[in-house]
Motif scaffolding. Structure first.
Motif, mmCIF file in Angstrom:
data_model
loop_
_atom_site.group_PDB
_atom_site.id
_atom_site.type_symbol
_atom_site.label_atom_id
_atom_site.label_comp_id
_atom_site.label_asym_id
_atom_site.label_seq_id
_atom_site.Cartn_x
_atom_site.Cartn_y
_atom_site.Cartn_z
ATOM 1 N N LEU A 2 0.858 -1.182 0.000
ATOM 2 C CA LEU A 2 0.000 0.000 0.000
ATOM 3 C C LEU A 2 0.888 1.223 0.000
ATOM 4 O O LEU A 2 1.887 1.278 0.706
ATOM 5 C CB LEU A 2 -0.887 0.028 1.243
ATOM 6 N N ARG A 3 0.499 2.221 -0.799
ATOM 7 C CA ARG A 3 1.283 3.445 -0.831
ATOM 8 C C ARG A 3 0.376 4.611 -1.173
ATOM 9 O O ARG A 3 -0.726 4.425 -1.703
ATOM 10 C CB ARG A 3 2.422 3.327 -1.830
ATOM 11 N N PHE A 53 -5.133 4.667 -0.377
ATOM 12 C CA PHE A 53 -3.876 4.075 -0.833
ATOM 13 C C PHE A 53 -4.071 3.465 -2.219
ATOM 14 O O PHE A 53 -5.150 3.011 -2.569
ATOM 15 C CB PHE A 53 -3.429 2.945 0.100
ATOM 16 N N ILE A 55 -2.816 0.198 -4.401
ATOM 17 C CA ILE A 55 -2.314 -1.150 -4.157
ATOM 18 C C ILE A 55 -1.346 -1.465 -5.287
ATOM 19 O O ILE A 55 -1.709 -1.406 -6.465
ATOM 20 C CB ILE A 55 -3.457 -2.180 -4.125
ATOM 21 N N THR A 56 -0.118 -1.784 -4.909
ATOM 22 C CA THR A 56 0.923 -2.087 -5.879
ATOM 23 C C THR A 56 1.381 -3.526 -5.663
ATOM 24 O O THR A 56 1.716 -3.909 -4.549
ATOM 25 C CB THR A 56 2.111 -1.115 -5.706
ATOM 26 N N ILE A 70 -7.607 1.363 -2.380
ATOM 27 C CA ILE A 70 -8.408 1.079 -1.190
ATOM 28 C C ILE A 70 -8.423 2.338 -0.336
ATOM 29 O O ILE A 70 -7.429 3.059 -0.272
ATOM 30 C CB ILE A 70 -7.865 -0.150 -0.422
ATOM 31 N N TYR A 83 -12.864 -0.358 -2.123
ATOM 32 C CA TYR A 83 -11.669 -0.864 -2.792
ATOM 33 C C TYR A 83 -12.032 -1.308 -4.197
ATOM 34 O O TYR A 83 -13.197 -1.538 -4.523
ATOM 35 C CB TYR A 83 -11.038 -2.032 -2.019
ATOM 36 N N TYR A 94 -5.383 -10.136 -3.147
ATOM 37 C CA TYR A 94 -4.879 -8.774 -2.944
ATOM 38 C C TYR A 94 -5.865 -7.902 -2.147
ATOM 39 O O TYR A 94 -5.461 -7.132 -1.282
ATOM 40 C CB TYR A 94 -4.584 -8.087 -4.270
ATOM 41 N N GLU A 97 -5.759 -8.909 1.550
ATOM 42 C CA GLU A 97 -4.506 -8.473 2.182
ATOM 43 C C GLU A 97 -4.501 -6.968 2.417
ATOM 44 O O GLU A 97 -4.174 -6.494 3.514
ATOM 45 C CB GLU A 97 -3.323 -8.876 1.305
ATOM 46 N N ALA A 98 -4.883 -6.192 1.418
ATOM 47 C CA ALA A 98 -4.931 -4.736 1.572
ATOM 48 C C ALA A 98 -5.994 -4.353 2.591
ATOM 49 O O ALA A 98 -5.778 -3.461 3.422
ATOM 50 C CB ALA A 98 -5.216 -4.083 0.220
ATOM 51 N N ALA A 101 -4.857 -4.643 6.222
ATOM 52 C CA ALA A 101 -3.980 -3.541 6.632
ATOM 53 C C ALA A 101 -4.777 -2.263 6.898
ATOM 54 O O ALA A 101 -4.526 -1.560 7.881
ATOM 55 C CB ALA A 101 -2.917 -3.289 5.561
ATOM 56 N N VAL A 102 -5.743 -1.974 6.062
ATOM 57 C CA VAL A 102 -6.521 -0.744 6.238
ATOM 58 C C VAL A 102 -7.471 -0.863 7.429
ATOM 59 O O VAL A 102 -7.641 0.094 8.187
ATOM 60 C CB VAL A 102 -7.254 -0.378 4.928
#
Length: 174
Positions: A2-3, A53, A55-56, A70, A83, A94, A97-98, A101-102
């Motif tokens: 995430l970025r 974020f 998602i990469t 997301i 998302y 994906y 997983e993202a 984290a969020v």
């Protein structure tokens, strides 16, 4: 990974999100989606209680690839998790997983007690992701707008009580 989203992401963002299949399942994604749409979205300020974020993927060979987005946004049911993933990334875990984290960010760093989410009734895969994240259906159905559908469509509402999660994580006082 995430970025944050950066202005130079406009072309990659437009390419990743610019699918009719994504626009049909999202509320605010127009179709067709142009680089100018991405530039407008990237220029919007992001509130501290509404993290967003990109998602990469790092595991698809070669350079990191933008595959989705997301965010927690202020929606009509309160703070909502939203998302999307580009179609070539569907079914690979994906979003889950993202989402983990969020949701952890919401639970540990945001002053909100409840996180809401919804999915269009014809997108049960999104409901499966929400269930994996601990969201539960509220029993509420609503007609929600979709820019990609250009109409109201039935959707299913979910909620996650972050306070219950926080209290379960806290040890009892001795």
């Amino acid at each position: 990974m995430l970025r944050p989203a950066w202005p130079e992401d406009a072309n990659a963002l437009a390419e990743a999100i610019g699918h009719e299949s994504i626009a049909r399942m999202a509320a605010r994604v127009p179709y067709p989606y142009h680089p100018e749409d991405a530039e407008r979205w990237l220029a919007q300020p992001c509130a501290a209680t509404e993290p967003r974020f990109l998602i990469t993927a790092l595991d698809r060979g070669g350079a990191p690839e933008l595959i989705g987005g997301i965010a927690i946004i202020a929606g009509d049911t309160g703070h909502e998790l939203g998302y999307w993933l580009t179609p070539s990334a569907w079914g690979r875990g994906y979003a889950t997983e993202a989402g983990r984290a969020v949701v952890a960010t919401a639970r540990n760093a945001l002053p909100i007690a409840r996180l809401n989410a919804w999915h269009f009734a014809d997108n049960p895969a999104s409901g499966h992701v929400l269930a994996k994240l601990g969201f539960r259906p509220t029993g509420q159905r609503m007609a929600r707008a979709s820019a990609g559908r250009d109409t109201l469509s039935p959707s299913i509402h979910y909620a996650l009580d972050l306070e219950d999660e926080r209290n379960r994580a806290m040890p009892l006082a001795a």
